[in-house]
Design a protein around this motif. Structure first.
Motif, PDB file in Angstrom:
ATOM      1  N   ILE A 291      -2.698  -9.019 -55.108  1.00 27.51           N
ATOM      2  CA  ILE A 291      -3.714  -8.108 -54.605  1.00 27.51           C
ATOM      3  C   ILE A 291      -3.615  -7.997 -53.096  1.00 27.51           C
ATOM      4  O   ILE A 291      -3.527  -9.004 -52.385  1.00 27.51           O
ATOM      5  CB  ILE A 291      -5.132  -8.593 -55.000  1.00 27.51           C
ATOM      6  N   ASP A 292      -3.625  -6.771 -52.598  1.00 27.03           N
ATOM      7  CA  ASP A 292      -3.669  -6.540 -51.158  1.00 27.03           C
ATOM      8  C   ASP A 292      -5.006  -7.021 -50.631  1.00 27.03           C
ATOM      9  O   ASP A 292      -6.075  -6.570 -51.087  1.00 27.03           O
ATOM     10  CB  ASP A 292      -3.478  -5.051 -50.876  1.00 27.03           C
ATOM     11  N   ALA A 293      -4.970  -7.941 -49.674  1.00 24.36           N
ATOM     12  CA  ALA A 293      -6.211  -8.544 -49.177  1.00 24.36           C
ATOM     13  C   ALA A 293      -7.129  -7.528 -48.510  1.00 24.36           C
ATOM     14  O   ALA A 293      -8.353  -7.698 -48.509  1.00 24.36           O
ATOM     15  CB  ALA A 293      -5.876  -9.663 -48.189  1.00 24.36           C
ATOM     16  N   ASN A 294      -6.593  -6.460 -47.956  1.00 25.51           N
ATOM     17  CA  ASN A 294      -7.413  -5.477 -47.245  1.00 25.51           C
ATOM     18  C   ASN A 294      -7.954  -4.388 -48.164  1.00 25.51           C
ATOM     19  O   ASN A 294      -9.133  -4.044 -48.114  1.00 25.51           O
ATOM     20  CB  ASN A 294      -6.612  -4.828 -46.109  1.00 25.51           C
ATOM     21  N   SER A 295      -7.090  -3.823 -48.998  1.00 22.81           N
ATOM     22  CA  SER A 295      -7.506  -2.689 -49.823  1.00 22.81           C
ATOM     23  C   SER A 295      -7.889  -3.073 -51.236  1.00 22.81           C
ATOM     24  O   SER A 295      -8.519  -2.276 -51.941  1.00 22.81           O
ATOM     25  CB  SER A 295      -6.369  -1.655 -49.872  1.00 22.81           C
ATOM     26  N   GLY A 296      -7.503  -4.256 -51.693  1.00 22.15           N
ATOM     27  CA  GLY A 296      -7.799  -4.657 -53.061  1.00 22.15           C
ATOM     28  C   GLY A 296      -6.894  -4.023 -54.097  1.00 22.15           C
ATOM     29  O   GLY A 296      -7.144  -4.128 -55.301  1.00 22.15           O
ATOM     30  N   VAL A 297      -5.815  -3.374 -53.668  1.00 20.54           N
ATOM     31  CA  VAL A 297      -4.885  -2.716 -54.580  1.00 20.54           C
ATOM     32  C   VAL A 297      -3.924  -3.754 -55.162  1.00 20.54           C
ATOM     33  O   VAL A 297      -3.437  -4.640 -54.454  1.00 20.54           O
ATOM     34  CB  VAL A 297      -4.099  -1.606 -53.840  1.00 20.54           C
TER      35      VAL A 297
END
Length: 504
Positions: free
Chosen positions: A186-192
């Motif tokens: 999971i991308d820590a900034n966008s949650g993607v």
């Protein structure tokens, strides 16, 4: 005087009975792990991480244990190279070039003891270098911001390709594979979700221990399974078991030169023990000239790589402690161990937790003395351990590896993922791709992404922050140099070939 007072404080930590016993256990375990083909310092340290955490060791004791295992593996790795001509790891390939001929000449005991002494001198020189230069580097590193760290890590990645001898392209590709694997999760900034294949088990990314043991242990198991026989028997050590004063004096200058060389190669992120041993061996071969019998049992050819390996092992801890950048694959594993204790290596570590840093540095002196005392009397025992056949060695490695992975999250998915990564690592090894750059790329990938985003957040998206300071400019200049070096080597080689053809 501040450095001496901190060092005395570190000896106060390292000389406690508990930490002395921890260092002793680490040196013993590391030596045994290092001498067994298929296991090395990365595997040894990775296997000990969950055990140290499960035992509830305090952070300074855990770090002393892992460092002692690291040094012990470097000592033990030379044993199979000298006695069996089977390098336990890539860095000991150079050791076998003159160590095994010495063993064939009936000087196995002399070769083992001289290599242990050379490794001790190299490690001692490098540890002294840590005492002198690590605090200076730590103070200088305070000036590093996100942009400077990003430039430094790009330089570390490029170093792998630029200094990898005749395989720069493969090394660079392996580092890029590591960078890709670091982006899984999971991308820590966008949650993607990135590259997870909609598998929830990969939401947190690939676990570090799974990657390490899959790449190194499982792939090594597959390589061992290719061998259907026990191979050569250990060369019996005949005659005396200890080098004499004349032999030690003949390699003393080599020890000094290669100890300093190994330390600086270790400080350089990404260089590694393999490169340090190769550079040291080739340098001493050139210095010896016609007087050398390198490749036929020359003691200088044995002492040079062993001293460099000992110096590199300690030198690689400097960038880990001062900059938070792994200097080798094993120190990358140790950074993962520090994260379990919520400890962030870097310049502030010297100020906030001096007991841990200086306790570790002091323990390096102690562990190296322990290793010399333990290794020389146990030469005959080592030859018996090395007679273990593959049919007994492979299951032992497999069991230890499975336990090490399952102990992290207690999920069978990690076991299957480890096997899949191991098969992939096996294919890469058959194609002659180095695996350590994958590990370094994996570690540096997450840090590079974080620091790039922080730098761009500070500058509101302006890219010029990446080259706006003297440190960043220096990092980019060094990166350009490391990119040009392989091309320059290729050009010189082709020019030499053209001249040779013209003279025919």
């Amino acid at each position: 005087m501040d450095t001496l007072s901190y060092l005395s404080q570190g000896f106060g930590v390292a000389l406690t009975p508990y930490n002395l016993f921890t260092a002793l256990c680490g040196t013993l375990i590391g030596t045994v792990v290092g001498l067994l083909p298929g296991l090395g310092p990365i595997n040894g340290v990775a296997l000990l991480i969950p055990i140290a955490f499960a035992l509830g060791l305090p952070p300074e004791s855990a770090l002393i244990l892992l460092a002692a295992v690291y040094l012990g593996c470097e000592y033990g790795g030379r044993i199979s190279s000298i006695l069996l001509n089977i390098p336990g790891e890539a860095s000991t390939v150079m050791t076998a070039l003159d160590g095994y001929p010495m063993a064939r000449q009936g000087l196995a005991g002399v070769a083992l003891s001289l290599s242990a002494w050379s490794s001790f001198i190299g490690a001692f020189i490098a540890t002294c270098g840590m005492v002198l230069f690590a605090p200076i580097l730590a103070k200088w590193a305070v000036a590093f911001g996100p942009a400077e760290y990003f430039g430094l890590m790009v330089f570390a990645i490029v170093c792998l390709g630029g200094m990898a001898g005749d395989r720069p392209l493969k090394t660079f590709i392996a580092a890029l594979i590591g960078l890709f694997l670091s982006a899984v999760g999971i991308d820590a900034n966008s949650g993607v979700y990135r590259f997870t294949g909609d598998n929830v088990h990969l939401a947190d990314g690939i676990q570090f221990v799974v990657l390490v043991l899959g790449l190194f242990s499982v792939s090594e198991i597959l390589l061992l399974l290719e061998k259907t026989h026990r191979g050569q028997e250990a060369v019996k050590a005949t005659g005396r078991m200890m080098f004499n004063f004349k032999e030690a004096a003949s390699v003393f200058a080599v020890n000094l030169r290669c100890g300093v060389l190994g330390f600086f190669m270790g400080v350089l992120p990404g260089a590694g023990a393999t490169l340090a041993s190769a550079v040291a061996y080739m340098t001493e071969k050139r210095i010896a000239g016609a007087s050398g019998t390198f490749g036929q049992g020359d003691k200088r050819g044995l002492a040079a790589p062993e001293t460099a390996i000992g110096g590199e092992a300690c030198g690689a801890l400097v960038p880990m402690l001062t900059l938070g950048v792994p200097g080798s694959g094993t120190t990358a594993v140790m950074i993962g161990a520090l994260s379990l204790y919520n400890i962030t290596p870097g310049p502030l570590l010297f100020q906030q937790q001096p007991d841990i840093v200086w306790g570790l540095i002091a323990s390096l002196f102690i562990a190296n003395i322990m290793l010399v005392i333990l290794n020389i009397p146990m030469i005959r025992i080592f030859t018996r351990i090395l007679s273990v056949p593959n049919w007994a060695l492979v299951p032992f490695i497999a069991i230890i590896t499975g336990i090490g992975v399952f102990a992290v999250h207690a999920t069978t998915f990690d076991l299957f993922l480890m096997v899949g990564i191991g098969i992939f690592g096996y294919i890469l090894r058959k194609l002659d791709f180095p695996l350590s750059p994958i590990l370094l790329g994996f570690i540096l990938g997450g840090l590079m992404e974080q620091n790039l985003r922080r730098a761009l957040s500070i500058s509101n998206g302006a890219l010029d922050i990446l080259w706006s300071s003297p440190i960043t400019l220096g990092c980019w200049a060094l990166t350009a140099v490391m990119l040009v070096l392989p091309l320059l080597r290729i050009w010189r080689r082709r020019a030499a070939q053209r001249r040779a053809l013209a003279n025919v």
